[in-house]
Scaffold this active site. Sequence first.
Site, PDB file in Angstrom:
ATOM      1  N   THR A   1     -20.497  20.646  -4.540  1.00 10.08           N
ATOM      2  CA  THR A   1     -21.270  21.498  -3.631  1.00 10.08           C
ATOM      3  C   THR A   1     -21.979  22.569  -4.445  1.00 10.08           C
ATOM      4  OG1 THR A   1     -19.794  21.053  -1.794  1.00 10.08           O
ATOM      5  CG2 THR A   1     -21.086  23.081  -1.653  1.00 10.08           C
TER       6      THR A   1
ATOM      7  N   HIS B   1     -25.705  23.453   4.635  1.00  7.81           N
ATOM      8  CA  HIS B   1     -24.313  23.826   4.892  1.00  7.81           C
ATOM      9  C   HIS B   1     -24.106  24.139   6.385  1.00  7.81           C
ATOM     10  CE1 HIS B   1     -20.917  24.695   2.025  1.00  7.81           C
ATOM     11  NE2 HIS B   1     -20.359  25.167   3.118  1.00  7.81           N
TER      12      HIS B   1
ATOM     13  N   ARG C   1     -24.639  27.784   7.335  1.00  2.00           N
ATOM     14  CA  ARG C   1     -23.561  28.721   6.983  1.00  2.00           C
ATOM     15  C   ARG C   1     -23.790  29.430   5.656  1.00  2.00           C
ATOM     16  NH1 ARG C   1     -18.898  27.466  10.017  1.00  2.00           N
ATOM     17  NH2 ARG C   1     -17.332  27.810   8.411  1.00  2.00           N
TER      18      ARG C   1
ATOM     19  N   LYS D   1     -24.234  18.215  -3.262  1.00  2.00           N
ATOM     20  CA  LYS D   1     -24.403  18.578  -1.843  1.00  2.00           C
ATOM     21  C   LYS D   1     -24.974  19.986  -1.724  1.00  2.00           C
ATOM     22  CE  LYS D   1     -21.708  19.418   2.369  1.00  2.00           C
ATOM     23  NZ  LYS D   1     -21.409  20.848   2.398  1.00  2.00           N
TER      24      LYS D   1
ATOM     25  N   SER E   1     -12.157  18.334   1.169  1.00  2.00           N
ATOM     26  CA  SER E   1     -12.646  19.574   0.553  1.00  2.00           C
ATOM     27  C   SER E   1     -11.702  20.015  -0.570  1.00  2.00           C
ATOM     28  CB  SER E   1     -12.707  20.672   1.618  1.00  2.00           C
ATOM     29  OG  SER E   1     -12.900  21.932   1.020  1.00  2.00           O
TER      30      SER E   1
ATOM     31  N   ARG F   1     -25.490  15.708  15.897  1.00  2.00           N
ATOM     32  CA  ARG F   1     -24.593  15.730  17.057  1.00  2.00           C
ATOM     33  C   ARG F   1     -24.599  14.433  17.851  1.00  2.00           C
ATOM     34  NH1 ARG F   1     -23.393  19.017  14.338  1.00  2.00           N
ATOM     35  NH2 ARG F   1     -23.180  21.254  14.603  1.00  2.00           N
TER      36      ARG F   1
ATOM     37  N   GLY G   1     -26.362  19.730  11.579  1.00  2.00           N
ATOM     38  CA  GLY G   1     -26.816  19.681  12.967  1.00  2.00           C
ATOM     39  C   GLY G   1     -26.696  18.334  13.639  1.00  2.00           C
TER      40      GLY G   1
ATOM     41  N   TYR H   1     -15.581  22.334  -5.409  1.00  2.00           N
ATOM     42  CA  TYR H   1     -16.135  23.668  -5.642  1.00  2.00           C
ATOM     43  C   TYR H   1     -15.810  24.005  -7.083  1.00  2.00           C
ATOM     44  CZ  TYR H   1     -17.214  24.919  -0.758  1.00  2.00           C
ATOM     45  OH  TYR H   1     -17.769  24.999   0.498  1.00  2.00           O
TER      46      TYR H   1
HETATM   47  C1  LIG Z   1     -15.421  25.124   9.325  1.00  2.00           C
HETATM   48  C2  LIG Z   1     -16.276  24.549   8.231  1.00  2.00           C
HETATM   49  C3  LIG Z   1     -15.775  24.478   6.948  1.00  2.00           C
HETATM   50  C4  LIG Z   1     -16.558  23.919   5.916  1.00  2.00           C
HETATM   51  N1  LIG Z   1     -16.004  23.778   4.670  1.00  2.00           N
HETATM   52  C5  LIG Z   1     -16.745  23.204   3.674  1.00  2.00           C
HETATM   53  C6  LIG Z   1     -16.179  22.979   2.396  1.00  2.00           C
HETATM   54  O1  LIG Z   1     -15.004  23.263   2.143  1.00  2.00           O
HETATM   55  N2  LIG Z   1     -16.975  22.423   1.439  1.00  2.00           N
HETATM   56  C7  LIG Z   1     -18.290  22.084   1.683  1.00  2.00           C
HETATM   57  O2  LIG Z   1     -18.973  21.587   0.779  1.00  2.00           O
HETATM   58  N3  LIG Z   1     -18.826  22.253   2.902  1.00  2.00           N
HETATM   59  C8  LIG Z   1     -18.090  22.797   3.902  1.00  2.00           C
HETATM   60  N4  LIG Z   1     -18.639  22.940   5.148  1.00  2.00           N
HETATM   61  C9  LIG Z   1     -20.012  22.451   5.408  1.00  2.00           C
HETATM   62  C10 LIG Z   1     -19.981  20.977   5.861  1.00  2.00           C
HETATM   63  O3  LIG Z   1     -19.563  20.138   4.827  1.00  2.00           O
HETATM   64  C11 LIG Z   1     -21.353  20.500   6.330  1.00  2.00           C
HETATM   65  O4  LIG Z   1     -22.321  20.744   5.344  1.00  2.00           O
HETATM   66  C12 LIG Z   1     -21.804  21.133   7.646  1.00  2.00           C
HETATM   67  O5  LIG Z   1     -20.709  21.370   8.495  1.00  2.00           O
HETATM   68  C13 LIG Z   1     -22.795  20.199   8.301  1.00  2.00           C
HETATM   69  O6  LIG Z   1     -23.277  20.711   9.488  1.00  2.00           O
HETATM   70  P1  LIG Z   1     -22.684  20.280  10.929  1.00  2.00           P
HETATM   71  O7  LIG Z   1     -21.376  20.998  11.076  1.00  2.00           O
HETATM   72  O8  LIG Z   1     -23.721  20.806  11.848  1.00  2.00           O
HETATM   73  O9  LIG Z   1     -22.521  18.778  10.967  1.00  2.00           O
HETATM   74  C14 LIG Z   1     -17.870  23.480   6.187  1.00  2.00           C
HETATM   75  C15 LIG Z   1     -18.359  23.554   7.492  1.00  2.00           C
HETATM   76  C16 LIG Z   1     -17.591  24.065   8.518  1.00  2.00           C
HETATM   77  C17 LIG Z   1     -18.148  24.082   9.907  1.00  2.00           C
END
Ligand SMILES: Cc1cc2nc3c(=O)[nH]c(=O)nc-3n(C[C@H](O)[C@H](O)[C@H](O)COP(=O)(O)O)c2cc1C
Length: 376
Positions: free
Chosen positions: A158, A257, A260, A233, A110, A292, A290, A132
């Site tokens: 992203t 994401h 999120r 992404k 990241s 798992r 998602g 980013y």
């Molecule tokens: C704690 C955390 C931090 C993340 N940080 C980033 C990030 O810095 N850059 C980014 O593009 N995505 C980030 N993501 C998103 C992940 O790259 C990814 O899209 C997502 O976790 C996929 O879903 P999953 O956790 O269910 O596998 C983050 C996700 C989590 C859980």
Amino acid sequence: MTYAASAHSIADLERLAAEVLPADVRDFVAGGSGGESTLRANRAALDRILIEPRVLRDVSGCTTATTLLGRPSRLPVATAPVAYQRVLHPDGELATARAAAAAGVPFTASTLSSVAIEELTAAGGDVWFQLYWLRDTARTLDLVRRAEDAGCTAIMLTVDVPWMARRLHDLRNGFTLPPHVRAAHLDTGRAAHTHRPDVSAVAAHTAQAFSAALTWDTVALLRRSTRLPVLLKGILAAADARRATEFGIDAIVVSNHGGRQLDGALPSIDALAEIAPAVGGACEVLFDSGVRTGTDVLRALALGASGVLVGRPVLWGLAAAGEAGVSRALELIGAELRDALGLSGCATVAAAASLRTTGLSPARPPAGARPLRTAP
Ligand SMILES: Cc1cc2nc3c(=O)[nH]c(=O)nc-3n(C[C@H](O)[C@H](O)[C@H](O)COP(=O)(O)O)c2cc1C
């Protein structure tokens, strides 16, 4: 038996992680945005997709090996970019990069990595750099240069974070990074480390640092600025996916994401079913949000992805047992995928693309996808 080896599923690893993580860190990882409807919908939609297995197809040589962005990978899996991994374990991203290299899959660093990119590429595997876009374009392009010089093999922009969504757990917890966890490539200044009740310090920092003004011109600028493969992404609309192919993008990641960002966004797997045929091979299509189990990987392959990113499963492994825990997470997904491939009659990852499925959201007909029709 080691601690991590006692886990026989990602759910087991999540339970081990929950035993060691402070509640606010666990919330930061597990949580989604808003009322978490998209977080829940991702899992519900994946669980709805069921596979029509084929038989009598000689799967004795069944292999999970494939290529991602034209380079060999032992699984159709890469680790997702995840910020600040040292909040989960002292070794942070270094443990994840080493485990990914040992498993023969790409690791994505990241922009908000808490370990410097040069240390991560020294782990020896394929490292993709997630970008980013910062308010300062020159500094953003410096990051791209730095990633190239460090030996990264792809740049992943992203595109779904103009700012960080309202994540209610982090707001309620006033989530703040401990002083020893810093963004190795950026100045986190005081913002990410200053505790204020009802404020996510991480969101406050990114609001200061990230640009919300990204457009397709930004994509064109990035494309002109690097010879490395470029991934976008955070795409959920077929129209955006098609547009990406006009900009010489090498791959897109169909992603919400992990639930999120936009709460209420559609499940990524439903988006994938529409996007993969719409792109029609003009670029690679990866998927996350998602995943798992190995069966989830098979679901994504059947709906046209060439691979997936895994986020939280890797983090549960990291929290539970550092590098050994991440290795265990990747080993479990690999073993489950081999099972799922062989038991559905696929000797190769490519063969999974011709499997038929049921269970796509009826509200979004999968243009060109091949749902299994049931008799009326
Ligand atoms: C704690 C955390 C931090 C993340 N940080 C980033 C990030 O810095 N850059 C980014 O593009 N995505 C980030 N993501 C998103 C992940 O790259 C990814 O899209 C997502 O976790 C996929 O879903 P999953 O956790 O269910 O596998 C983050 C996700 C989590 C859980």
